[in-house]
Design a protein around this motif. Structure first.
Motif, PDB file in Angstrom:
ATOM      1  N   LYS A 177       0.781  -1.208  -0.073  1.00  0.00           N
ATOM      2  CA  LYS A 177      -0.087  -0.019  -0.031  1.00  0.00           C
ATOM      3  C   LYS A 177       0.906   1.193   0.010  1.00  0.00           C
ATOM      4  N   HIS A 233      -1.266  -1.595  -4.202  1.00  0.00           N
ATOM      5  CA  HIS A 233      -2.127  -0.367  -4.126  1.00  0.00           C
ATOM      6  C   HIS A 233      -1.468   1.003  -4.079  1.00  0.00           C
ATOM      7  N   LYS A 265      -1.694   4.822  -4.509  1.00  0.00           N
ATOM      8  CA  LYS A 265      -2.638   6.218  -4.446  1.00  0.00           C
ATOM      9  C   LYS A 265      -1.511   7.316  -4.978  1.00  0.00           C
ATOM     10  N   THR A 303      -5.525  13.902   2.718  1.00  0.00           N
ATOM     11  CA  THR A 303      -5.269  12.991   1.769  1.00  0.00           C
ATOM     12  C   THR A 303      -4.102  11.829   2.699  1.00  0.00           C
ATOM     13  N   THR A 313      -5.246  10.835   5.817  1.00  0.00           N
ATOM     14  CA  THR A 313      -6.335   9.671   5.938  1.00  0.00           C
ATOM     15  C   THR A 313      -5.634   8.331   5.703  1.00  0.00           C
ATOM     16  N   TYR A 314      -4.594   8.297   4.562  1.00  0.00           N
ATOM     17  CA  TYR A 314      -4.216   6.898   4.133  1.00  0.00           C
ATOM     18  C   TYR A 314      -2.918   6.631   4.881  1.00  0.00           C
ATOM     19  N   PRO A 340      -2.418   6.408   8.131  1.00  0.00           N
ATOM     20  CA  PRO A 340      -3.044   5.595   9.402  1.00  0.00           C
ATOM     21  C   PRO A 340      -3.546   4.058   8.734  1.00  0.00           C
ATOM     22  N   GLN A 341      -3.894   4.093   7.516  1.00  0.00           N
ATOM     23  CA  GLN A 341      -4.456   2.848   7.169  1.00  0.00           C
ATOM     24  C   GLN A 341      -3.640   1.817   6.363  1.00  0.00           C
ATOM     25  N   GLY A 342      -2.370   2.372   6.629  1.00  0.00           N
ATOM     26  CA  GLY A 342      -1.173   1.290   6.447  1.00  0.00           C
ATOM     27  C   GLY A 342      -0.426   1.602   5.267  1.00  0.00           C
ATOM     28  N   TYR A 343      -0.833   2.917   4.641  1.00  0.00           N
ATOM     29  CA  TYR A 343      -0.070   3.133   3.298  1.00  0.00           C
ATOM     30  C   TYR A 343       1.353   3.872   3.738  1.00  0.00           C
TER      31      TYR A 343
END
Length: 180
Positions: free
Chosen positions: A53, A93, A95, A166, A169-170, A172-175
């Motif tokens: 990610k 993944h 972004k 952005t 947000t991402y 902390p989601q492991g990106y």
């Protein structure tokens, strides 16, 4: 005999150099852009069994507006390097959030032509990135700061509230965050 051994060694070295440096670029995930090369002696490489990610924070403007930005192409290279190591497209993944001086790389042909007197060479790369599964976003705050409307951009880009949110947000989601 020593001369024959030395000549054999030199010939072997030249053959290995040609094999390593005479390679044709490969494009395993992003077709036609971000060409990369196999490095057979590499002992550190991505793990083809993992999920990756990656959030790319692209702020750098193009160094030559008549050429594909090396920063945009580097996104394709990063994706292709993972693919060459065995990471499949469904486990990669990516972004991309573009802001600052990097947003001009997203102008549609008409607006890029007005600004730089050539069609936008980056749009084909963005198309290939999107086809490969990358999610391309632009900072809405940067658009306002530069008086650019979403209609002025490549239609494949999504407008984000901001680059800052952005990223927050991402991550902390492991990106993992890469800065270009």
């Amino acid at each position: 005999m020593k001369k024959l051994i030395k000549l054999s060694f030199v010939a072997s070295f030249l053959l290995m150099s040609l094999m390593a440096f005479g390679q044709t670029p490969q494009f395993p995930i992003v077709k036609g852009f971000g060409g990369i090369y196999e490095i057979p002696e590499a002992t550190e490489r991505p793990d083809g069994t993992l999920e990756y990610k990656i959030l790319v924070d692209l702020t750098s403007p193009s160094e030559d507006n008549k050429q594909v930005s090396r920063f945009v192409d580097n996104i394709a290279r990063m994706m292709n390097l993972h693919g060459l190591a065995g990471v499949t497209k469904d486990r990669l993944h990516v972004k991309v959030i573009i802001h600052g001086g990097g947003i001009f790389s997203l102008l549609n042909h008409e607006n890029y032509q007005k600004r730089f007197e050539v069609e936008n060479p980056n749009l084909a790369v963005f198309e290939a990135l999107k086809e490969a599964g990358a999610d391309i976003m632009v900072c809405g705050q940067s658009l306002i700061a530069r008086n650019i409307k979403p209609a002025d951009l490549w239609p494949g880009v999504r407008v984000a509230h901001s680059a800052l949110t952005t990223i927050t947000t991402y991550v902390p989601q492991g990106y993992i965050l890469l800065k270009f």
